[in-house]
Design a protein around this motif. Structure first.
Motif, PDB file in Angstrom:
ATOM      1  N   SER A  31     -44.202  19.135 -92.682  1.00 37.26           N
ATOM      2  CA  SER A  31     -43.816  17.831 -93.200  1.00 37.26           C
ATOM      3  C   SER A  31     -43.837  16.824 -92.058  1.00 37.26           C
ATOM      4  O   SER A  31     -43.435  17.134 -90.933  1.00 37.26           O
ATOM      5  N   LYS A  32     -44.295  15.619 -92.371  1.00 36.47           N
ATOM      6  CA  LYS A  32     -44.460  14.593 -91.339  1.00 36.47           C
ATOM      7  C   LYS A  32     -43.901  13.270 -91.841  1.00 36.47           C
ATOM      8  O   LYS A  32     -44.138  12.879 -92.989  1.00 36.47           O
ATOM      9  N   GLN A  33     -43.150  12.602 -90.979  1.00 36.36           N
ATOM     10  CA  GLN A  33     -42.632  11.277 -91.280  1.00 36.36           C
ATOM     11  C   GLN A  33     -43.139  10.299 -90.226  1.00 36.36           C
ATOM     12  O   GLN A  33     -42.919  10.514 -89.024  1.00 36.36           O
ATOM     13  N   ILE A  34     -43.833   9.251 -90.648  1.00 38.54           N
ATOM     14  CA  ILE A  34     -44.367   8.253 -89.722  1.00 38.54           C
ATOM     15  C   ILE A  34     -43.232   7.340 -89.261  1.00 38.54           C
ATOM     16  O   ILE A  34     -42.440   6.843 -90.068  1.00 38.54           O
ATOM     17  N   LEU A  35     -43.155   7.125 -87.969  1.00 35.84           N
ATOM     18  CA  LEU A  35     -42.147   6.237 -87.402  1.00 35.84           C
ATOM     19  C   LEU A  35     -42.639   4.791 -87.461  1.00 35.84           C
ATOM     20  O   LEU A  35     -43.843   4.534 -87.280  1.00 35.84           O
ATOM     21  N   PRO A  36     -41.746   3.841 -87.692  1.00 37.52           N
ATOM     22  CA  PRO A  36     -42.161   2.436 -87.600  1.00 37.52           C
ATOM     23  C   PRO A  36     -42.520   2.077 -86.166  1.00 37.52           C
ATOM     24  O   PRO A  36     -42.195   2.810 -85.225  1.00 37.52           O
ATOM     25  N   GLN A  37     -43.211   0.958 -86.006  1.00 37.39           N
ATOM     26  CA  GLN A  37     -43.599   0.502 -84.671  1.00 37.39           C
ATOM     27  C   GLN A  37     -42.355   0.200 -83.840  1.00 37.39           C
ATOM     28  O   GLN A  37     -41.362  -0.314 -84.343  1.00 37.39           O
ATOM     29  N   TRP A  38     -42.415   0.540 -82.571  1.00 40.69           N
ATOM     30  CA  TRP A  38     -41.301   0.236 -81.680  1.00 40.69           C
ATOM     31  C   TRP A  38     -41.167  -1.265 -81.460  1.00 40.69           C
ATOM     32  O   TRP A  38     -42.107  -2.023 -81.681  1.00 40.69           O
ATOM     33  N   GLU A  39     -39.986  -1.677 -81.032  1.00 39.76           N
ATOM     34  CA  GLU A  39     -39.716  -3.085 -80.782  1.00 39.76           C
ATOM     35  C   GLU A  39     -40.185  -3.476 -79.383  1.00 39.76           C
ATOM     36  O   GLU A  39     -40.115  -2.684 -78.448  1.00 39.76           O
ATOM     37  N   VAL A  40     -40.645  -4.711 -79.262  1.00 43.40           N
ATOM     38  CA  VAL A  40     -41.071  -5.255 -77.963  1.00 43.40           C
ATOM     39  C   VAL A  40     -40.287  -6.553 -77.741  1.00 43.40           C
ATOM     40  O   VAL A  40     -40.805  -7.648 -77.991  1.00 43.40           O
ATOM     41  N   PRO A  41     -39.020  -6.453 -77.282  1.00 41.66           N
ATOM     42  CA  PRO A  41     -38.208  -7.663 -77.104  1.00 41.66           C
ATOM     43  C   PRO A  41     -38.814  -8.649 -76.112  1.00 41.66           C
ATOM     44  O   PRO A  41     -38.653  -9.857 -76.251  1.00 41.66           O
ATOM     45  N   ARG A  42     -39.505  -8.116 -75.107  1.00 42.64           N
ATOM     46  CA  ARG A  42     -40.212  -8.934 -74.119  1.00 42.64           C
ATOM     47  C   ARG A  42     -41.515  -8.223 -73.770  1.00 42.64           C
ATOM     48  O   ARG A  42     -41.615  -6.998 -73.938  1.00 42.64           O
ATOM     49  N   PRO A  43     -42.505  -8.948 -73.274  1.00 40.97           N
ATOM     50  CA  PRO A  43     -43.758  -8.288 -72.889  1.00 40.97           C
ATOM     51  C   PRO A  43     -43.505  -7.143 -71.898  1.00 40.97           C
ATOM     52  O   PRO A  43     -42.784  -7.305 -70.920  1.00 40.97           O
ATOM     53  N   GLY A  44     -44.083  -5.995 -72.195  1.00 46.82           N
ATOM     54  CA  GLY A  44     -43.930  -4.836 -71.325  1.00 46.82           C
ATOM     55  C   GLY A  44     -42.751  -3.947 -71.668  1.00 46.82           C
ATOM     56  O   GLY A  44     -42.647  -2.837 -71.159  1.00 46.82           O
ATOM     57  N   TRP A  45     -41.843  -4.434 -72.520  1.00 50.36           N
ATOM     58  CA  TRP A  45     -40.704  -3.618 -72.923  1.00 50.36           C
ATOM     59  C   TRP A  45     -41.063  -2.799 -74.166  1.00 50.36           C
ATOM     60  O   TRP A  45     -41.962  -3.176 -74.934  1.00 50.36           O
TER      61      TRP A  45
END
Length: 514
Positions: A31-45
């Motif tokens: 079973s596989k669950q796709i994760l949402p895209q990670w957050e990028v609060p600032r460029p490079g984070w």
């Protein structure tokens, strides 16, 4: 059901998977669950809510039981592998204090703990002053203490993602020694927390009380708690066996247990690894990481933004292929394979150096990506093929570095990770390395490696040699093409190997200016 099964949980960058293996290494259920895209609060984070990893793990396991009624009764143990270098701050009640800082994060700080004159002089005289400064500036703990002191003050435990998920599954603060890869005071040689006198405690602001207990791979860390059982459907009390980080498990799941066996992973970070029983640094001050077998080491060379480059290319330049893949229920890489079928080896003179992110020693902190040889005949297809070739060149260079340090030739190559699904990248790898390359029998090599560790730890298998022989099989093998090998050998030895040294002064000038 009488067949004995192992549940392997795999928390990656893009998905969380729950995989049931039998003792033949077959995937019985998945079973596989796709994760949402990670957050990028600032460029490079790069940040992510740790609770989402837990929620997706619960969804994955519950989906497994729902689609396979009654199968949970055959499970003899659980094991966990996870992405490396993703860190979580917890308060004294076990609550999350801030989003997890992902391994992709590139933030840094110049506000770091004082190391003392003696240690700084030592590192300077050893020519490692820049390396020390880099390690301190990259430490997530140092950044949080400098820029979010109120968070650091409340941090009761500072855990890798693996340790956080173990806590959610068991209620105990414990983690595998095989998962400790990152900027923490870890003794890589002895695979335990560093001694109080070690310089790492001065360089990084972490206190011993903030770290979990460590278990060796194969040891039972705790049983599944009743609370976690209610949320995941995993039977309560089932033993949770320590495994190792995803790359280490992938090496074992590919069957690479000796120095002559090279494990290439075309994952978000592309790597080449060998397993060693001895502590051998692939580069000075860069330790070998803990292997999935207790007491073993993985000598690893990374291409930090490895197969991520393919995702980047698809996002920036591959709209039509992305749409075609969606319509045909294909992976975009499969569509792009067809795009470059008619492009010859060497991309008609286009040469790419895949240093889209800097490294610590080689490439150094100043490194940047480079593409040379453009002409009016080149298309997107040529550029894409140059990406694949550049990754293979960089990994071959890593192979040669490992061979030099270990004094052992690599005579077998296993290729895993998402990139191994690409027919073209398998052929390019075989041609650049001038060696046959083999896929493991399952795409779930990381989860399989964790299951192998659990099988040995639970005494379902007598030892690792027996477990690997029973649970790992070779899939298809791709053989090098003699004409392509000839072209790649010339391009690699006469052009690619000189590219970084020639461009390094220009990279440094660009870094100084910008």
């Amino acid at each position: 059901m009488t067949e004995e099964l192992i549940l392997a949980l795999d928390a990656g960058t893009q998905s969380v998977r729950a995989v049931l293996f039998n003792l033949n290494g077959d995937v019985v259920a998945w079973s596989k669950q796709i994760l949402p895209q990670w957050e990028v609060p600032r460029p490079g984070w790069a940040e992510f809510d740790p609770e989402l990893y837990w929620q997706m793990l619960c969804r994955a396991t519950n989906s497994l039981w729902r689609d396979n009624p009654g199968i949970a009764g055959a499970v003899r143990g659980v094991t966990l592998t996870a992405q490396r270098c993703t860190l979580v701050n917890l308060d004294d009640a076990g609550g999350v204090l801030r989003p997890a800082i992902l391994w992709l994060d590139q933030r840094e700080t110049n506000i770091v703990p004082g190391l003392g004159v003696g240690w700084r002089t030592f590192f300077k005289l050893a020519g490692l002053g820049e390396t020390l400064s880099y390690l301190q500036s990259q430490s997530e703990a140092n950044w949080i203490k400098a820029h979010q002191p109120e968070i650091w003050e409340r941090t009761h435990k500072f855990l890798f993602l693996s340790g956080y998920l173990v806590y959610r599954l068991t209620g105990v603060y414990v983690d595998s020694a095989g998962c400790q890869v990152g900027y923490v005071p870890f003794d890589y040689k002895n695979q335990r927390w560093a001694k109080p006198s070690d310089w790492k405690w001065r360089a990084i602001c972490i206190e011993p009380r903030q770290l979990p207990e460590l278990a060796a791979p194969g040891q039972t860390m705790a049983g599944i708690s009743r609370e976690a059982s209610g949320l995941t459907g995993i039977p309560p009390g089932l033993p949770l066996v320590a495994a190792a980080a995803d790359k280490a498990c992938e090496v074992l799941g590919s069957g690479c247990v000796d120095l002559h066996q090279g494990s290439i992973s075309y994952g978000t970070t592309a790597t080449i690894n060998v397993t060693s029983s001895r502590y051998i640094e692939p580069l000075p001050l860069i330790p070998p990481y803990p292997g999935a077998m207790a007491g073993s080491y993985n000598m690893e060379v990374q291409i930090y933004r490895g197969f991520w480059l393919v995702s980047w290319f698809i996002r920036e330049f591959g709209l039509s292929e992305r749409l075609e893949a969606q319509e045909g229920n294909l992976a975009p890489e499969e569509v792009l394979d067809r795009v470059i079928d008619e492009i010859p080896p060497g991309s008609m003179g286009l040469l790419l150096q895949p240093y889209w992110s800097p490294g610590l020693r080689r490439p150094g902190l100043e490194a940047k990506g480079a593409v040379i040889g453009f002409r009016d005949i080149h298309t997107r297809g040529h550029f894409y093929r140059a990406v694949l070739e550049g990754l293979a060149y960089a990994l071959r260079e890593g192979k040669e570095r490992i061979e030099k340090r270990s004094r052992q030739k690599i005579t077998e190559l296993r290729v895993s990770g998402g990139g191994s699904r690409s027919r073209q990248i398998m052929q390019i790898t075989a041609d650049v390395f001038a060696m046959p390359v083999t896929r493991p029998h399952t795409w779930e090599a990381s989860a399989l490696g964790a299951a192998i560790v659990a099988a040995v730890g639970l005494k379902l298998m007598p030892d690792y040699k027996s477990a690997v022989a029973a649970m790992v099989r070779c899939g298809d093998t791709v053989f090098p093409d003699e004409e392509s090998v000839h072209i790649y050998e010339k391009l690699y030895s006469r052009a690619y190997k000189h590219l970084y040294r020639r461009l390094k002064p220009l990279y440094r000038s660009i870094m100084d200016i910008t």
